[in-house]
Design a protein around this motif. Structure first.
Motif, PDB file in Angstrom:
ATOM      1  N   THR A  31     -41.721  34.342  63.765  1.00  0.00           N
ATOM      2  CA  THR A  31     -41.076  33.055  63.543  1.00  0.00           C
ATOM      3  C   THR A  31     -41.856  32.323  62.453  1.00  0.00           C
ATOM      4  N   PRO A  32     -41.306  31.244  61.894  1.00  0.00           N
ATOM      5  CA  PRO A  32     -42.047  30.500  60.869  1.00  0.00           C
ATOM      6  C   PRO A  32     -43.405  30.001  61.351  1.00  0.00           C
ATOM      7  N   GLY A  33     -43.516  29.716  62.659  1.00  0.00           N
ATOM      8  CA  GLY A  33     -44.767  29.184  63.181  1.00  0.00           C
ATOM      9  C   GLY A  33     -45.666  30.206  63.831  1.00  0.00           C
ATOM     10  N   GLY A  34     -45.264  31.490  63.833  1.00  0.00           N
ATOM     11  CA  GLY A  34     -46.071  32.515  64.484  1.00  0.00           C
ATOM     12  C   GLY A  34     -45.212  33.662  64.982  1.00  0.00           C
ATOM     13  N   ILE A  35     -45.290  33.935  66.286  1.00  0.00           N
ATOM     14  CA  ILE A  35     -44.440  34.953  66.902  1.00  0.00           C
ATOM     15  C   ILE A  35     -43.948  34.443  68.254  1.00  0.00           C
ATOM     16  N   GLN A  36     -42.886  35.064  68.741  1.00  0.00           N
ATOM     17  CA  GLN A  36     -42.409  34.798  70.090  1.00  0.00           C
ATOM     18  C   GLN A  36     -42.538  36.083  70.890  1.00  0.00           C
ATOM     19  N   ALA A  37     -43.269  36.009  71.976  1.00  0.00           N
ATOM     20  CA  ALA A  37     -43.472  37.169  72.834  1.00  0.00           C
ATOM     21  C   ALA A  37     -42.458  37.134  73.979  1.00  0.00           C
ATOM     22  N   ASP A  38     -41.594  38.127  74.019  1.00  0.00           N
ATOM     23  CA  ASP A  38     -40.569  38.216  75.061  1.00  0.00           C
ATOM     24  C   ASP A  38     -41.117  39.076  76.198  1.00  0.00           C
ATOM     25  N   LEU A  39     -41.566  38.427  77.257  1.00  0.00           N
ATOM     26  CA  LEU A  39     -42.130  39.136  78.411  1.00  0.00           C
ATOM     27  C   LEU A  39     -41.020  39.307  79.445  1.00  0.00           C
ATOM     28  N   ARG A  40     -40.341  40.435  79.355  1.00  0.00           N
ATOM     29  CA  ARG A  40     -39.121  40.635  80.143  1.00  0.00           C
ATOM     30  C   ARG A  40     -39.370  41.185  81.537  1.00  0.00           C
ATOM     31  N   VAL A  41     -40.586  41.681  81.766  1.00  0.00           N
ATOM     32  CA  VAL A  41     -40.939  42.190  83.089  1.00  0.00           C
ATOM     33  C   VAL A  41     -42.119  41.374  83.597  1.00  0.00           C
ATOM     34  N   SER A  42     -41.940  40.710  84.735  1.00  0.00           N
ATOM     35  CA  SER A  42     -42.991  39.841  85.256  1.00  0.00           C
ATOM     36  C   SER A  42     -42.878  39.753  86.771  1.00  0.00           C
ATOM     37  N   LYS A  43     -44.017  39.607  87.411  1.00  0.00           N
ATOM     38  CA  LYS A  43     -44.001  39.475  88.863  1.00  0.00           C
ATOM     39  C   LYS A  43     -43.542  38.084  89.299  1.00  0.00           C
ATOM     40  N   VAL A  44     -43.511  37.138  88.354  1.00  0.00           N
ATOM     41  CA  VAL A  44     -43.038  35.790  88.679  1.00  0.00           C
ATOM     42  C   VAL A  44     -41.634  35.592  88.132  1.00  0.00           C
ATOM     43  N   ARG A  45     -41.494  35.556  86.784  1.00  0.00           N
ATOM     44  CA  ARG A  45     -40.180  35.455  86.156  1.00  0.00           C
ATOM     45  C   ARG A  45     -40.306  35.829  84.685  1.00  0.00           C
ATOM     46  N   PRO A  46     -39.259  36.434  84.101  1.00  0.00           N
ATOM     47  CA  PRO A  46     -39.295  36.730  82.666  1.00  0.00           C
ATOM     48  C   PRO A  46     -39.406  35.426  81.877  1.00  0.00           C
ATOM     49  N   ARG A  47     -40.018  35.503  80.696  1.00  0.00           N
ATOM     50  CA  ARG A  47     -40.172  34.307  79.879  1.00  0.00           C
ATOM     51  C   ARG A  47     -40.400  34.685  78.418  1.00  0.00           C
ATOM     52  N   VAL A  48     -40.085  33.749  77.545  1.00  0.00           N
ATOM     53  CA  VAL A  48     -40.370  33.901  76.123  1.00  0.00           C
ATOM     54  C   VAL A  48     -41.482  32.921  75.782  1.00  0.00           C
ATOM     55  N   VAL A  49     -42.584  33.456  75.265  1.00  0.00           N
ATOM     56  CA  VAL A  49     -43.765  32.638  75.009  1.00  0.00           C
ATOM     57  C   VAL A  49     -43.953  32.435  73.507  1.00  0.00           C
ATOM     58  N   PRO A  50     -43.920  31.180  73.028  1.00  0.00           N
ATOM     59  CA  PRO A  50     -44.235  30.937  71.611  1.00  0.00           C
ATOM     60  C   PRO A  50     -45.732  31.063  71.370  1.00  0.00           C
ATOM     61  N   VAL A  51     -46.106  31.880  70.412  1.00  0.00           N
ATOM     62  CA  VAL A  51     -47.520  32.092  70.086  1.00  0.00           C
ATOM     63  C   VAL A  51     -47.755  31.604  68.662  1.00  0.00           C
ATOM     64  N   PRO A  52     -48.439  30.476  68.475  1.00  0.00           N
ATOM     65  CA  PRO A  52     -48.655  29.933  67.132  1.00  0.00           C
ATOM     66  C   PRO A  52     -49.822  30.597  66.412  1.00  0.00           C
ATOM     67  N   TYR A  53     -49.861  30.385  65.116  1.00  0.00           N
ATOM     68  CA  TYR A  53     -51.016  30.831  64.337  1.00  0.00           C
ATOM     69  C   TYR A  53     -52.255  30.070  64.807  1.00  0.00           C
ATOM     70  N   GLY A  54     -53.397  30.751  64.805  1.00  0.00           N
ATOM     71  CA  GLY A  54     -54.652  30.094  65.124  1.00  0.00           C
ATOM     72  C   GLY A  54     -55.331  29.620  63.857  1.00  0.00           C
ATOM     73  N   SER A  55     -56.123  28.580  63.961  1.00  0.00           N
ATOM     74  CA  SER A  55     -56.824  28.054  62.780  1.00  0.00           C
ATOM     75  C   SER A  55     -58.011  28.933  62.400  1.00  0.00           C
ATOM     76  N   ARG A  56     -58.445  29.786  63.325  1.00  0.00           N
ATOM     77  CA  ARG A  56     -59.556  30.703  63.048  1.00  0.00           C
ATOM     78  C   ARG A  56     -58.996  32.111  62.912  1.00  0.00           C
ATOM     79  N   PRO A  57     -58.919  32.658  61.700  1.00  0.00           N
ATOM     80  CA  PRO A  57     -58.308  33.977  61.484  1.00  0.00           C
ATOM     81  C   PRO A  57     -58.889  35.075  62.366  1.00  0.00           C
TER      82      PRO A  57
END
Length: 199
Positions: A31-57
């Motif tokens: 995505t423009p701001g990083g990546i989206q992690a689609d965690l489709r298998v979970s013991k609680v519930r599936p979710r899409v997690v936005p992962v932004p760029y970090g300021s420390r490479p």
């Protein structure tokens, strides 16, 4: 392969070992701001997690994923995101890592970095939750990012991500230095990523 260890450590802050083991390459969408992690298998519930760029490479989860993806030649969107390596030649195989193997990779990285305590697959998740709490995020926000049920009994300090992607616990974690309680299990990933033994 160091790229795999680095990427697993920083991205395991957002998913459990079994959630990461199931992921395919297509589940990490840029995505423009990083990546989206689609965690489709979970013991609680599936979710899409936005992962932004970090300021420390050195500990940026987005850059770490991109480096691993390129180094491993992950061009098949249906292929496993986290691959096994050949025991002798360390070439990337088609088969995916098992959940226990993901935990082992993270633990071995901690040992190579000289961390005296046992660093596990859950340690980055604890670190993320603690950093988020210190940044002032409430339990509901933290729970969304880490996939915990939003109750005190189910979350460690705890609860994870805002859906906007602008101010997520991931950003809080990636923008902080070493944790003040680094002797506990919530060791900052920077300790491993910038350790002399892992460069």
């Amino acid at each position: 392969m160091a790229q795999r260890s680095r990427s697993l450590i920083v991205l395991s802050a957002n998913g459990r070992e079994h959630e990461l083991a199931f992921n395919r390459v297509r589940d990490y969408a840029e995505t423009p701001g990083g990546i989206q992690a689609d965690l489709r298998v979970s013991k609680v519930r599936p979710r899409v997690v936005p992962v932004p760029y970090g300021s420390r490479p050195s500990i940026c989860p987005v850059r770490a994923w991109q480096v691993w993806k390129e180094a491993a030649g992950l061009t098949d969107p249906d292929g496993y995101a986290w691959r096994c390596l050949h025991n002798r030649w360390h070439t990337v195989l088609e088969s995916g890592l098992q959940p226990e193997s993901i935990g082992y990779v993270v633990t071995r990285a901690g040992e190579r970095a000289g961390i005296e305590i046992r660093f596990t697959g859950h340690s980055p998740r604890c670190r993320l939750a603690t950093s988020s709490r210190l940044k002032g995020h409430n339990q509901i926000v933290i729970a969304k990012q880490g996939g915990w049920a939003p109750t005190p009994r189910c979350s460690p300090a705890t609860s994870k991500s805002s859906t906007s992607g602008r101010t997520t616990p991931c950003s809080a974690c990636s923008r902080q230095g070493p944790h003040p309680h680094a002797q506990s299990r919530t060791v900052a990933p920077a300790v491993i990523m910038e350790g002399r033994r892992t460069t």
